[in-house]
Design a protein around this motif. Sequence first.
Motif, PDB file in Angstrom:
ATOM      1  N   ILE A  77      43.412  38.097  31.510  1.00  0.00           N
ATOM      2  CA  ILE A  77      43.238  38.240  32.900  1.00  0.00           C
ATOM      3  C   ILE A  77      41.811  38.164  33.398  1.00  0.00           C
ATOM      4  CG2 ILE A  77      43.528  39.530  34.952  1.00  0.00           C
ATOM      5  CD1 ILE A  77      46.385  40.163  33.991  1.00  0.00           C
ATOM      6  N   GLY A  78      40.678  39.055  32.757  1.00  0.00           N
ATOM      7  CA  GLY A  78      39.503  39.200  32.771  1.00  0.00           C
ATOM      8  C   GLY A  78      38.933  40.486  32.923  1.00  0.00           C
ATOM      9  N   TYR A  79      37.630  40.537  33.205  1.00  0.00           N
ATOM     10  CA  TYR A  79      36.846  41.688  32.881  1.00  0.00           C
ATOM     11  C   TYR A  79      36.462  42.264  34.438  1.00  0.00           C
ATOM     12  CZ  TYR A  79      35.586  40.480  28.364  1.00  0.00           C
ATOM     13  OH  TYR A  79      35.826  39.857  26.851  1.00  0.00           O
ATOM     14  N   PHE A  80      36.728  43.628  34.494  1.00  0.00           N
ATOM     15  CA  PHE A  80      36.336  44.433  35.720  1.00  0.00           C
ATOM     16  C   PHE A  80      34.912  45.326  35.319  1.00  0.00           C
ATOM     17  CE2 PHE A  80      40.573  43.361  36.096  1.00  0.00           C
ATOM     18  CZ  PHE A  80      40.805  43.393  37.190  1.00  0.00           C
ATOM     19  N   SER A  81      34.119  45.344  36.349  1.00  0.00           N
ATOM     20  CA  SER A  81      32.991  46.174  36.193  1.00  0.00           C
ATOM     21  C   SER A  81      32.335  46.732  37.313  1.00  0.00           C
ATOM     22  CB  SER A  81      31.846  45.321  35.291  1.00  0.00           C
ATOM     23  OG  SER A  81      31.313  44.184  35.955  1.00  0.00           O
ATOM     24  N   LEU A  82      31.528  47.569  37.411  1.00  0.00           N
ATOM     25  CA  LEU A  82      30.898  48.124  38.641  1.00  0.00           C
ATOM     26  C   LEU A  82      29.726  47.318  39.328  1.00  0.00           C
ATOM     27  CD1 LEU A  82      30.801  52.091  37.846  1.00  0.00           C
ATOM     28  CD2 LEU A  82      32.788  50.768  39.040  1.00  0.00           C
ATOM     29  N   SER A  83      29.767  47.396  40.491  1.00  0.00           N
ATOM     30  CA  SER A  83      28.654  46.847  41.304  1.00  0.00           C
ATOM     31  C   SER A  83      28.244  48.042  41.923  1.00  0.00           C
ATOM     32  CB  SER A  83      29.049  45.874  42.297  1.00  0.00           C
ATOM     33  OG  SER A  83      27.838  45.672  43.023  1.00  0.00           O
ATOM     34  N   VAL A  84      26.796  48.600  41.882  1.00  0.00           N
ATOM     35  CA  VAL A  84      26.198  49.651  42.085  1.00  0.00           C
ATOM     36  C   VAL A  84      24.984  49.164  43.305  1.00  0.00           C
ATOM     37  CG1 VAL A  84      26.668  51.009  40.227  1.00  0.00           C
ATOM     38  CG2 VAL A  84      24.413  49.813  40.453  1.00  0.00           C
ATOM     39  N   ASP A 112      39.355  35.573  33.086  1.00  0.00           N
ATOM     40  CA  ASP A 112      39.122  35.278  31.637  1.00  0.00           C
ATOM     41  C   ASP A 112      39.173  33.470  31.812  1.00  0.00           C
ATOM     42  OD1 ASP A 112      40.276  35.464  28.626  1.00  0.00           O
ATOM     43  OD2 ASP A 112      41.237  33.918  29.476  1.00  0.00           O
ATOM     44  N   ALA A 113      38.489  32.814  30.979  1.00  0.00           N
ATOM     45  CA  ALA A 113      38.155  31.504  31.201  1.00  0.00           C
ATOM     46  C   ALA A 113      39.309  30.756  31.014  1.00  0.00           C
ATOM     47  CB  ALA A 113      37.016  30.952  29.728  1.00  0.00           C
ATOM     48  N   ALA A 114      40.217  30.972  30.092  1.00  0.00           N
ATOM     49  CA  ALA A 114      41.720  30.142  29.926  1.00  0.00           C
ATOM     50  C   ALA A 114      42.286  30.538  31.249  1.00  0.00           C
ATOM     51  CB  ALA A 114      42.214  30.691  28.629  1.00  0.00           C
ATOM     52  N   MET A 115      42.551  31.630  31.968  1.00  0.00           N
ATOM     53  CA  MET A 115      43.163  31.679  32.779  1.00  0.00           C
ATOM     54  C   MET A 115      42.758  30.956  34.081  1.00  0.00           C
ATOM     55  SD  MET A 115      44.402  35.241  35.164  1.00  0.00           S
ATOM     56  CE  MET A 115      42.812  35.354  36.159  1.00  0.00           C
ATOM     57  N   LEU A 116      41.229  31.117  34.414  1.00  0.00           N
ATOM     58  CA  LEU A 116      40.377  30.385  35.304  1.00  0.00           C
ATOM     59  C   LEU A 116      41.091  28.816  35.186  1.00  0.00           C
ATOM     60  CD1 LEU A 116      38.647  30.075  37.860  1.00  0.00           C
ATOM     61  CD2 LEU A 116      36.944  29.902  36.009  1.00  0.00           C
ATOM     62  N   GLU A 118      43.535  27.461  33.659  1.00  0.00           N
ATOM     63  CA  GLU A 118      44.850  26.899  33.991  1.00  0.00           C
ATOM     64  C   GLU A 118      45.087  27.068  35.754  1.00  0.00           C
ATOM     65  OE1 GLU A 118      49.364  28.617  32.895  1.00  0.00           O
ATOM     66  OE2 GLU A 118      47.680  29.456  31.839  1.00  0.00           O
ATOM     67  N   ILE A 119      44.453  27.854  36.326  1.00  0.00           N
ATOM     68  CA  ILE A 119      44.512  28.024  37.906  1.00  0.00           C
ATOM     69  C   ILE A 119      44.102  26.624  38.476  1.00  0.00           C
ATOM     70  CG2 ILE A 119      43.767  29.039  39.946  1.00  0.00           C
ATOM     71  CD1 ILE A 119      43.795  31.872  38.394  1.00  0.00           C
ATOM     72  N   LYS A 120      42.729  26.138  37.890  1.00  0.00           N
ATOM     73  CA  LYS A 120      42.246  24.977  38.383  1.00  0.00           C
ATOM     74  C   LYS A 120      43.150  23.814  38.357  1.00  0.00           C
ATOM     75  CE  LYS A 120      37.345  26.184  37.527  1.00  0.00           C
ATOM     76  NZ  LYS A 120      35.968  25.852  36.949  1.00  0.00           N
ATOM     77  N   GLY A 121      44.082  23.868  36.995  1.00  0.00           N
ATOM     78  CA  GLY A 121      44.729  22.787  36.772  1.00  0.00           C
ATOM     79  C   GLY A 121      46.108  22.834  37.750  1.00  0.00           C
ATOM     80  N   ASN A 122      46.359  23.988  38.219  1.00  0.00           N
ATOM     81  CA  ASN A 122      47.752  24.130  38.946  1.00  0.00           C
ATOM     82  C   ASN A 122      47.472  23.488  40.745  1.00  0.00           C
ATOM     83  OD1 ASN A 122      49.210  24.655  36.736  1.00  0.00           O
ATOM     84  ND2 ASN A 122      48.772  26.923  36.844  1.00  0.00           N
ATOM     85  N   VAL A 123      46.326  24.017  41.029  1.00  0.00           N
ATOM     86  CA  VAL A 123      46.134  24.148  42.559  1.00  0.00           C
ATOM     87  C   VAL A 123      45.973  22.620  42.998  1.00  0.00           C
ATOM     88  CG1 VAL A 123      45.124  26.152  42.485  1.00  0.00           C
ATOM     89  CG2 VAL A 123      43.535  24.148  42.345  1.00  0.00           C
TER      90      VAL A 123
END
Length: 202
Positions: A77-84, A112-116, A118-123
Amino acid sequence: MSIKYEIQSIKNSQGTGEERHFARIFEQSPMSTQQLESHIEASCSLTKGDIEATLSALRETMIRELSQGNRFYIPSIGYFSLSVETDMPEGRPIDKVRGDRIGVRNIKFRPDAAMLQEIKGNVSFERATFTTKSANLTEESLLAKLKEFLTASNCITRRDMEREFGLRQSVALKWLKHFTETGVLTKGGAKNSPVYFWNSKQ
């Protein structure tokens, strides 16, 4: 299903005098918790109880890790991080900024690069037959429309402004505030659902 979009523009973009065009998509309402649980239950062997417990544990783990300043990764899915952000008084030397002047502004997400991919290919995209842009009305023309409306109706609401004059909510509110402050309209009704009347002294 195709994603509906419209093309909007910003005049004098970045002070260059040029008009910049951009696409705006119409987002649908997100799935409810119940819909999400039902969808996952239908696609695997987990029960709704299992899913609810998993989502709750995932939330608690994310809170713990992000609160410690760690990035949080959900596989595939991907990475989550804080923005301060800093609340630093004007003129304060950088080395004098204390920790209590730094706070969390938001949570960033990097898919995640693979998920992104896949979404690009589906829309697929389809130009909308409607628009969210406010009608470009002058004060004089809007005042004439407003007077005509209030001749036939006792009062007007923000929703009336949007529907009758093709305005976005923020623009309708801006005009109602302006006409109230200039004495054209009188505000009444409940605080959370105001109505506006034509000022008879006009």
